[in-house]
Scaffold this motif. Structure first.
Motif, PDB file in Angstrom:
ATOM      1  N   VAL A 190      14.860  24.382  -3.677  1.00 50.85           N
ATOM      2  CA  VAL A 190      14.279  25.610  -4.239  1.00 50.85           C
ATOM      3  C   VAL A 190      14.204  25.500  -5.756  1.00 50.85           C
ATOM      4  CG1 VAL A 190      14.606  28.092  -4.548  1.00 50.85           C
ATOM      5  CG2 VAL A 190      14.993  27.062  -2.308  1.00 50.85           C
ATOM      6  N   ARG A 191      15.259  24.974  -6.375  1.00 56.03           N
ATOM      7  CA  ARG A 191      15.266  24.826  -7.832  1.00 56.03           C
ATOM      8  C   ARG A 191      14.145  23.905  -8.301  1.00 56.03           C
ATOM      9  NH1 ARG A 191      17.061  22.013 -12.197  1.00 56.03           N
ATOM     10  NH2 ARG A 191      17.539  20.179 -10.918  1.00 56.03           N
ATOM     11  N   GLN A 192      13.819  22.891  -7.493  1.00 53.72           N
ATOM     12  CA  GLN A 192      12.772  21.936  -7.851  1.00 53.72           C
ATOM     13  C   GLN A 192      11.372  22.456  -7.528  1.00 53.72           C
ATOM     14  OE1 GLN A 192      13.015  19.050  -9.405  1.00 53.72           O
ATOM     15  NE2 GLN A 192      15.241  18.762  -9.437  1.00 53.72           N
ATOM     16  N   GLY A 193      11.280  23.646  -6.936  1.00 54.18           N
ATOM     17  CA  GLY A 193       9.971  24.227  -6.674  1.00 54.18           C
ATOM     18  C   GLY A 193       9.390  23.931  -5.312  1.00 54.18           C
ATOM     19  N   ALA A 194      10.258  23.577  -4.318  1.00 50.94           N
ATOM     20  CA  ALA A 194       9.756  23.245  -2.984  1.00 50.94           C
ATOM     21  C   ALA A 194       9.276  24.476  -2.220  1.00 50.94           C
ATOM     22  CB  ALA A 194      10.838  22.531  -2.175  1.00 50.94           C
ATOM     23  N   GLY A 195       9.701  25.646  -2.627  1.00 55.44           N
ATOM     24  CA  GLY A 195       9.269  26.854  -1.939  1.00 55.44           C
ATOM     25  C   GLY A 195      10.279  27.970  -2.082  1.00 55.44           C
ATOM     26  N   ILE A 196      10.093  29.006  -1.276  1.00 60.02           N
ATOM     27  CA  ILE A 196      11.022  30.129  -1.235  1.00 60.02           C
ATOM     28  C   ILE A 196      12.147  29.779  -0.270  1.00 60.02           C
ATOM     29  CG2 ILE A 196      11.276  32.552  -0.540  1.00 60.02           C
ATOM     30  CD1 ILE A 196       8.312  32.906  -1.321  1.00 60.02           C
ATOM     31  N   GLY A 197      13.372  30.126  -0.625  1.00 48.25           N
ATOM     32  CA  GLY A 197      14.510  29.791   0.222  1.00 48.25           C
ATOM     33  C   GLY A 197      15.326  31.002   0.603  1.00 48.25           C
ATOM     34  N   LEU A 198      15.925  30.944   1.794  1.00 38.50           N
ATOM     35  CA  LEU A 198      16.867  31.964   2.248  1.00 38.50           C
ATOM     36  C   LEU A 198      18.262  31.432   1.939  1.00 38.50           C
ATOM     37  CD1 LEU A 198      17.183  34.673   3.792  1.00 38.50           C
ATOM     38  CD2 LEU A 198      17.320  33.325   5.905  1.00 38.50           C
ATOM     39  N   LEU A 199      18.836  31.897   0.821  1.00 39.00           N
ATOM     40  CA  LEU A 199      20.031  31.270   0.265  1.00 39.00           C
ATOM     41  C   LEU A 199      21.184  32.267   0.124  1.00 39.00           C
ATOM     42  CD1 LEU A 199      18.319  29.263  -2.621  1.00 39.00           C
ATOM     43  CD2 LEU A 199      18.919  28.423  -0.323  1.00 39.00           C
ATOM     44  N   PRO A 200      22.434  31.768   0.139  1.00 38.80           N
ATOM     45  CA  PRO A 200      23.590  32.642  -0.078  1.00 38.80           C
ATOM     46  C   PRO A 200      23.569  33.229  -1.480  1.00 38.80           C
ATOM     47  CG  PRO A 200      24.257  30.528   0.867  1.00 38.80           C
ATOM     48  CD  PRO A 200      22.840  30.370   0.439  1.00 38.80           C
ATOM     49  N   ASN A 201      23.778  34.524  -1.560  1.00 40.53           N
ATOM     50  CA  ASN A 201      23.744  35.180  -2.872  1.00 40.53           C
ATOM     51  C   ASN A 201      24.825  34.654  -3.808  1.00 40.53           C
ATOM     52  OD1 ASN A 201      25.720  36.638  -1.172  1.00 40.53           O
ATOM     53  ND2 ASN A 201      25.948  37.983  -2.929  1.00 40.53           N
TER      54      ASN A 201
ATOM     55  N   ASP B  85       3.484  38.394   3.429  1.00 47.08           N
ATOM     56  CA  ASP B  85       2.950  37.413   2.479  1.00 47.08           C
ATOM     57  C   ASP B  85       3.819  36.154   2.390  1.00 47.08           C
ATOM     58  OD1 ASP B  85       0.918  39.164   1.904  1.00 47.08           O
ATOM     59  OD2 ASP B  85       1.860  39.974   0.081  1.00 47.08           O
ATOM     60  N   VAL B  86       5.073  36.250   2.823  1.00 52.62           N
ATOM     61  CA  VAL B  86       5.957  35.076   2.790  1.00 52.62           C
ATOM     62  C   VAL B  86       5.365  33.949   3.622  1.00 52.62           C
ATOM     63  CG1 VAL B  86       8.254  34.199   3.404  1.00 52.62           C
ATOM     64  CG2 VAL B  86       8.022  36.446   2.331  1.00 52.62           C
ATOM     65  N   GLY B  87       4.614  34.293   4.666  1.00 52.54           N
ATOM     66  CA  GLY B  87       3.993  33.287   5.519  1.00 52.54           C
ATOM     67  C   GLY B  87       2.959  32.436   4.815  1.00 52.54           C
ATOM     68  N   GLN B  88       2.490  32.867   3.638  1.00 56.57           N
ATOM     69  CA  GLN B  88       1.516  32.096   2.875  1.00 56.57           C
ATOM     70  C   GLN B  88       2.181  31.123   1.913  1.00 56.57           C
ATOM     71  OE1 GLN B  88      -1.649  32.455   3.815  1.00 56.57           O
ATOM     72  NE2 GLN B  88      -0.764  33.896   5.293  1.00 56.57           N
ATOM     73  N   HIS B  89       3.503  31.041   1.947  1.00 59.36           N
ATOM     74  CA  HIS B  89       4.236  30.202   1.002  1.00 59.36           C
ATOM     75  C   HIS B  89       4.977  29.088   1.733  1.00 59.36           C
ATOM     76  CE1 HIS B  89       3.919  32.648  -2.755  1.00 59.36           C
ATOM     77  NE2 HIS B  89       3.590  33.589  -1.865  1.00 59.36           N
ATOM     78  N   ALA B  90       5.374  28.084   0.974  1.00 60.22           N
ATOM     79  CA  ALA B  90       6.288  27.067   1.477  1.00 60.22           C
ATOM     80  C   ALA B  90       7.681  27.689   1.585  1.00 60.22           C
ATOM     81  CB  ALA B  90       6.310  25.868   0.538  1.00 60.22           C
ATOM     82  N   PHE B  91       8.468  27.190   2.544  1.00 58.71           N
ATOM     83  CA  PHE B  91       9.774  27.808   2.782  1.00 58.71           C
ATOM     84  C   PHE B  91      10.840  26.729   2.910  1.00 58.71           C
ATOM     85  CE2 PHE B  91      12.983  30.466   4.775  1.00 58.71           C
ATOM     86  CZ  PHE B  91      12.748  31.700   4.185  1.00 58.71           C
ATOM     87  N   VAL B  92      12.006  26.990   2.338  1.00 58.93           N
ATOM     88  CA  VAL B  92      13.145  26.067   2.366  1.00 58.93           C
ATOM     89  C   VAL B  92      14.228  26.669   3.255  1.00 58.93           C
ATOM     90  CG1 VAL B  92      14.922  24.910   1.007  1.00 58.93           C
ATOM     91  CG2 VAL B  92      12.620  25.200   0.059  1.00 58.93           C
TER      92      VAL B  92
END
Length: 302
Positions: free
Chosen positions: A234-245, A188-195
């Motif tokens: 990501v904070r501004q709502g651009a999409g889902i991000g792969l970020l450092p924990n 389902d991640v493919g249906q979203h915007a990604f950062v």
């Protein structure tokens, strides 16, 4: 040995700097002189010692056997001068001079910077230059004493020191989750915007979403070369991000996406040439970094 053929201490110290930095241009910049002057002083040293101290390699200048012996003498001179400087200044600090550290963006800001600031506060005669960029490890990063890198560290002419692991995980902002919803599966991640990072400029493949086949191609993407820009996007709502924990895992304005189903563990390494690792300044930086990651191990593992 005839005293007239004793090598110049200044030239020995120049050779030591070449051994640590690998390139004449970097040494010239560090010492405030020119490439021509450095070359001339090394040639003079070779003449005094009766042989070549350096040989060229694809990764810069490397020490010959004679050069390695000369560097040992240079290190003894450096230690003696450091002790004398401390006596003259009546300062108990053993660290003085310049140390240059190259580091990735996020790790540099969150872990390297506070450790270096604390080290400098303890050693007022220590000067620090920190270069931030997310790139793969180099066999010989010209102009730096120490590299802090993430991901694979395959090197043959440098030494690697493990500092810690951290995690890349999927996150979204609360606003994005409320407006767009969150994926229930990885497909389902493919249906979203990604950062993510700019793929064409990314040198550390493990930081990109396509490093594994688990993540599908997103609907749209927002790519940036800076992890700080990614976090803000990501904070501004651009999409889902792969970020450092360690950058967002404890922030209330970020929502974990598919926690427990997807994460990528990456190591953090300190990398330096053997000659650099014999520097007391470099050893002090490594010790400060180890102390910092140990104190914040909960943040890294969270």
């Amino acid at each position: 040995m005839d005293s007239r053929r004793l090598p110049s201490p200044d030239d020995l110290l120049i050779l030591l700097t070449v051994a640590r930095l690998g390139r004449f241009n970097a040494v010239a910049e560090t010492l405030g002189t020119t490439h021509t002057t450095i070359s001339r002083r090394i040639l003079a040293l070779d003449k005094q010692l009766g042989g070549r101290t350096l040989e060229r390699s694809p990764h810069g200048w490397e020490l010959t056997q004679l050069g390695a012996s000369a560097v040992e003498a240079a290190e003894a001179i450096e230690r003696t001068l450091g002790s004398l400087s401390g006596l003259i200044s009546q300062d108990q600090s053993a660290l003085a001079g310049l140390v240059r550290v190259a580091t990735t963006d996020g790790v540099g800001a969150v872990f390297v910077t506070p450790s270096l600031v604390r080290l400098q506060q303890q050693n007022p005669q220590l000067n620090i230059e920190m270069l931030s960029a997310t790139r793969k490890v180099s066999q010989n990063r010209s102009g730096v004493d120490l590299e802090i890198v993430v991901g694979r560290a395959d090197v043959s002419t440098a030494q690697t020191i493990f500092l810690s692991n951290y995690y890349l995980r999927l996150y979204a902002s609360r606003g994005y989750a409320a407006q767009q919803g969150l994926p229930e599966t990885l497909d389902d991640v493919g249906q979203h915007a990604f950062v993510s990072y700019v793929e064409s400029a990314l040198q550390v493949a493990e930081l990109g979403p396509r490093w594994s086949s688990q993540l599908p191609t997103p609907r749209t993407s927002f790519q940036a070369t800076s992890v700080f820009a990614q976090v803000e996007a990501v904070r501004q709502g651009a999409g889902i991000g792969l970020l450092p924990n360690f950058m967002v895992g404890d922030r209330e304005d970020f929502v974990p996406v598919l926690p427990g189903e997807f994460e990528r563990q990456l190591p953090i390494w300190a990398v330096a040439r053997p000659e650099s690792l014999r520097s007391v300044r470099v050893q002090a930086v490594i010790a400060a970094l180890k102390d910092e990651v140990k104190k914040r191990s909960v943040l890294l593992a969270g």
